[in-house]
Design a protein around this motif. Structure first.
Motif, PDB file in Angstrom:
ATOM      1  N   CYS A   1      -4.271   1.802 -11.917  1.00 23.71           N
ATOM      2  CA  CYS A   1      -4.913   1.287 -13.369  1.00 23.71           C
ATOM      3  C   CYS A   1      -4.665  -0.514 -13.457  1.00 23.71           C
ATOM      4  O   CYS A   1      -4.887  -0.736 -14.172  1.00 23.71           O
TER       5      CYS A   1
ATOM      6  N   ASN B   1      -4.913   8.281 -16.256  1.00 19.48           N
ATOM      7  CA  ASN B   1      -4.201   7.757 -15.313  1.00 19.48           C
ATOM      8  C   ASN B   1      -2.693   8.750 -15.449  1.00 19.48           C
ATOM      9  O   ASN B   1      -2.163   7.784 -15.678  1.00 19.48           O
TER      10      ASN B   1
ATOM     11  N   ASP C   1       1.785   5.054   0.512  1.00 22.13           N
ATOM     12  CA  ASP C   1       1.627   6.100   0.867  1.00 22.13           C
ATOM     13  C   ASP C   1       2.216   7.635   1.186  1.00 22.13           C
ATOM     14  O   ASP C   1       3.067   8.078   1.310  1.00 22.13           O
TER      15      ASP C   1
ATOM     16  N   VAL D   1       0.772  -1.127   0.084  1.00 29.01           N
ATOM     17  CA  VAL D   1       0.386   0.430  -0.098  1.00 29.01           C
ATOM     18  C   VAL D   1       0.963   1.515  -0.387  1.00 29.01           C
ATOM     19  O   VAL D   1       1.386   1.163   1.290  1.00 29.01           O
TER      20      VAL D   1
ATOM     21  N   ALA E   1      -7.365   3.981  -6.480  1.00 31.57           N
ATOM     22  CA  ALA E   1      -6.593   3.846  -5.016  1.00 31.57           C
ATOM     23  C   ALA E   1      -7.265   2.804  -4.127  1.00 31.57           C
ATOM     24  O   ALA E   1      -5.973   1.850  -3.019  1.00 31.57           O
ATOM     25  N   GLU E   2      -8.465   1.945  -4.159  1.00 32.20           N
ATOM     26  CA  GLU E   2      -8.728   1.384  -2.739  1.00 32.20           C
ATOM     27  C   GLU E   2      -8.850  -0.601  -3.491  1.00 32.20           C
ATOM     28  O   GLU E   2      -9.390  -1.151  -2.536  1.00 32.20           O
TER      29      GLU E   2
ATOM     30  N   VAL F   1       1.093   3.540  -8.571  1.00 28.29           N
ATOM     31  CA  VAL F   1       0.962   4.090  -7.484  1.00 28.29           C
ATOM     32  C   VAL F   1      -0.467   4.087  -7.051  1.00 28.29           C
ATOM     33  O   VAL F   1      -1.428   3.642  -6.692  1.00 28.29           O
ATOM     34  N   LEU F   2      -1.475   4.443  -7.894  1.00 30.48           N
ATOM     35  CA  LEU F   2      -2.325   4.301  -8.610  1.00 30.48           C
ATOM     36  C   LEU F   2      -2.696   2.963  -9.709  1.00 30.48           C
ATOM     37  O   LEU F   2      -2.900   3.051 -10.657  1.00 30.48           O
TER      38      LEU F   2
ATOM     39  N   TRP G   1     -10.135   7.275 -10.510  1.00 31.43           N
ATOM     40  CA  TRP G   1      -8.783   6.645  -9.701  1.00 31.43           C
ATOM     41  C   TRP G   1      -9.001   6.792  -8.508  1.00 31.43           C
ATOM     42  O   TRP G   1      -8.693   6.411  -7.757  1.00 31.43           O
ATOM     43  N   ASP G   2      -9.884   7.052  -7.987  1.00 30.82           N
ATOM     44  CA  ASP G   2      -9.887   7.159  -6.651  1.00 30.82           C
ATOM     45  C   ASP G   2     -10.403   5.905  -6.254  1.00 30.82           C
ATOM     46  O   ASP G   2     -10.622   5.286  -5.193  1.00 30.82           O
TER      47      ASP G   2
ATOM     48  N   ARG H   1     -11.215  12.022 -11.742  1.00 31.87           N
ATOM     49  CA  ARG H   1     -10.647  11.812 -10.782  1.00 31.87           C
ATOM     50  C   ARG H   1     -11.477  11.010  -9.200  1.00 31.87           C
ATOM     51  O   ARG H   1     -10.680  10.003  -8.542  1.00 31.87           O
TER      52      ARG H   1
ATOM     53  N   LEU I   1      -0.950  12.966  -2.925  1.00 32.74           N
ATOM     54  CA  LEU I   1      -1.337  12.827  -4.595  1.00 32.74           C
ATOM     55  C   LEU I   1      -1.554  13.492  -5.025  1.00 32.74           C
ATOM     56  O   LEU I   1      -2.374  14.181  -4.452  1.00 32.74           O
TER      57      LEU I   1
END
Length: 171
Positions: free
Chosen positions: A132, A124, A71, A69, A90-91, A129-130, A86-87, A83, A74
């Motif tokens: 995709c 993206n 941290d 994960v 991130a999950e 990090v994000l 992309w949120d 966005r 961003l």
């Protein structure tokens, strides 16, 4: 054209998926670019910052299998819709995949919106990090990745996810 009040800074790092340019602006990571050249882009300065140092360290730990994960602060630039997608990216947990359609459903979008999700996914600016790369087609096939499908497969393999090519090799 007015100058940007917050100039960006960048560093180039090597990784198992090639040279990556990490870009920071205003104390946040704003981009990771594939196939970075050593001489860089003229629109920003080369040089470190606390954010770039931490991003480099976290990416190195991820590629070594020690980080699941990220941290990092961003600030991806995009539309409100992008966005939102992309949120959701991130999950997505490390070592799992989802589909464009599942993301569309999670966002409460109508059937058929998976193409719009795919477009946002492709835009993206902070890949890896994000994550995709953790999004696949409805049938489980690897589809669309700005860094190329070979990189997408490499990232999924790093996370222990079997791809359709792995399944084909079994039979």
């Amino acid at each position: 054209m007015p100058s940007d009040p917050q100039p960006s800074r960048s560093v180039v790092t090597t990784s198992p998926i090639g040279r990556l340019e990490l870009v920071e602006r205003g104390g946040a990571l704003v981009a990771i670019r594939f196939d970075a050249s050593a001489d860089g882009s003229p629109e920003h300065e080369r040089g470190g910052s606390a954010v770039l140092t931490e991003a480099h360290a976290q990416l190195a730990a991820y590629f070594a299998g020690r980080l699941r994960v990220f941290d990092l602060p961003l600030r991806p630039a995009g539309t409100d819709f992008q966005r939102r997608v992309w949120d959701v990216l991130a999950e997505i947990p490390w070592g799992t995949i989802t589909t464009y359609g599942a993301i569309a459903a999670e966002l409460g979008l109508p059937p058929g919106a998976s193409r719009a999700v795919g477009s946002a996914n492709g835009a993206n600016p902070i890949p890896v990090v994000l994550p995709c790369h953790r999004v696949v087609g409805a049938d489980g096939t690897l589809t669309g990745y700005a860094g190329g499908l070979e990189r997408k497969a490499q990232l999924l393999h790093l996370e222990g996810v079997a791809t359709e090519a792995d399944q084909d090799a079994l039979f």
